[in-house]
Design a protein around this motif. Structure first.
Motif, short mmCIF file in Angstrom:
data_model
loop_
_atom_site.label_atom_id
_atom_site.label_comp_id
_atom_site.label_asym_id
_atom_site.label_seq_id
_atom_site.Cartn_x
_atom_site.Cartn_y
_atom_site.Cartn_z
N ARG A 1 0.82 -1.06 -0.16
CA ARG A 1 -0.06 -0.07 -0.20
C ARG A 1 1.01 1.54 -0.11
O ARG A 1 0.99 2.35 -0.84
CB ARG A 1 -0.59 -0.08 0.84
N GLN A 2 1.44 1.04 0.88
CA GLN A 2 2.80 2.52 1.14
C GLN A 2 4.57 2.18 1.47
O GLN A 2 4.95 3.07 1.29
CB GLN A 2 1.81 3.81 2.35
N GLY A 3 4.67 1.06 1.38
CA GLY A 3 5.88 0.72 0.73
C GLY A 3 6.26 -0.22 2.59
O GLY A 3 7.55 -1.10 3.03
N GLY B 1 6.18 4.76 -1.88
CA GLY B 1 5.14 5.00 -1.99
C GLY B 1 4.11 4.22 -2.35
O GLY B 1 2.93 4.58 -2.49
N GLY B 2 4.43 2.59 -3.11
CA GLY B 2 3.86 1.96 -3.28
C GLY B 2 2.46 2.26 -3.60
O GLY B 2 2.26 3.02 -5.19
N MET B 3 1.28 1.80 -3.69
CA MET B 3 0.05 1.34 -4.96
C MET B 3 -0.37 3.23 -5.21
O MET B 3 -1.05 2.94 -5.17
CB MET B 3 -0.83 0.52 -4.33
N VAL B 4 -0.39 3.84 -2.88
CA VAL B 4 -1.10 5.13 -3.02
C VAL B 4 -0.91 5.72 -4.66
O VAL B 4 -1.07 6.49 -5.44
CB VAL B 4 -0.50 5.44 -1.57
N ALA B 5 0.84 5.64 -4.48
CA ALA B 5 1.46 6.56 -5.61
C ALA B 5 1.38 5.88 -6.88
O ALA B 5 1.52 6.41 -8.28
CB ALA B 5 3.07 6.27 -4.62
#
Length: 124
Positions: A77-79, A101-105
């Motif tokens: 999701r974010q790292g 930043g994962g999937m949010v980025a």
């Protein structure tokens, strides 16, 4: 989330397309692989097309699904979970890199998403 001991890459440098199931000849170079280590409910809401989904807890038991020659980009999701996955994969001989930043980025960058309902696929 990042760690100075884990190789990472900004979302802009991640290949645009993945196909975890694409067959290839033995003489072809291994494709890049996007490994999504989020939980099942997160995956169903929205994920990158062509990504391989293996929840973090299942990675050790499913190593046979990974190609030692592939470029492996690990995303969550974010790292936070990606750090753990990359550290583990490197410890058993894979070359892996965490996606900052994962999937949010991924979603913020306007990258494609698919999910159980592709019209409403989302991460956040």
């Amino acid at each position: 989330m990042t760690s100075p001991h884990v190789p990472s890459i900004p979302i802009e440098e991640v290949p645009a397309e993945f196909d975890a199931a694409a067959p290839r000849a033995a003489t072809e170079p291994a494709p890049a692989l996007l490994l999504d280590v989020r939980e099942e409910d997160e995956w169903r809401l929205g994920h990158a097309p062509g990504a391989l989904h293996i929840p973090l807890v299942d990675v050790p038991a499913r190593l046979d699904e990974l190609n030692y020659d592939a470029e492996i980009y690990v995303i969550c999701r974010q790292g936070g979970r990606s750090v753990t996955a990359v550290q583990y994969l490197e410890s058993v001989g894979f070359e892996a890199v965490m996606v900052d930043g994962g999937m949010v980025a991924w979603q913020r960058a306007g990258r494609p998403l698919t999910g159980d309902n592709p019209d409403e696929a989302k991460v956040y």
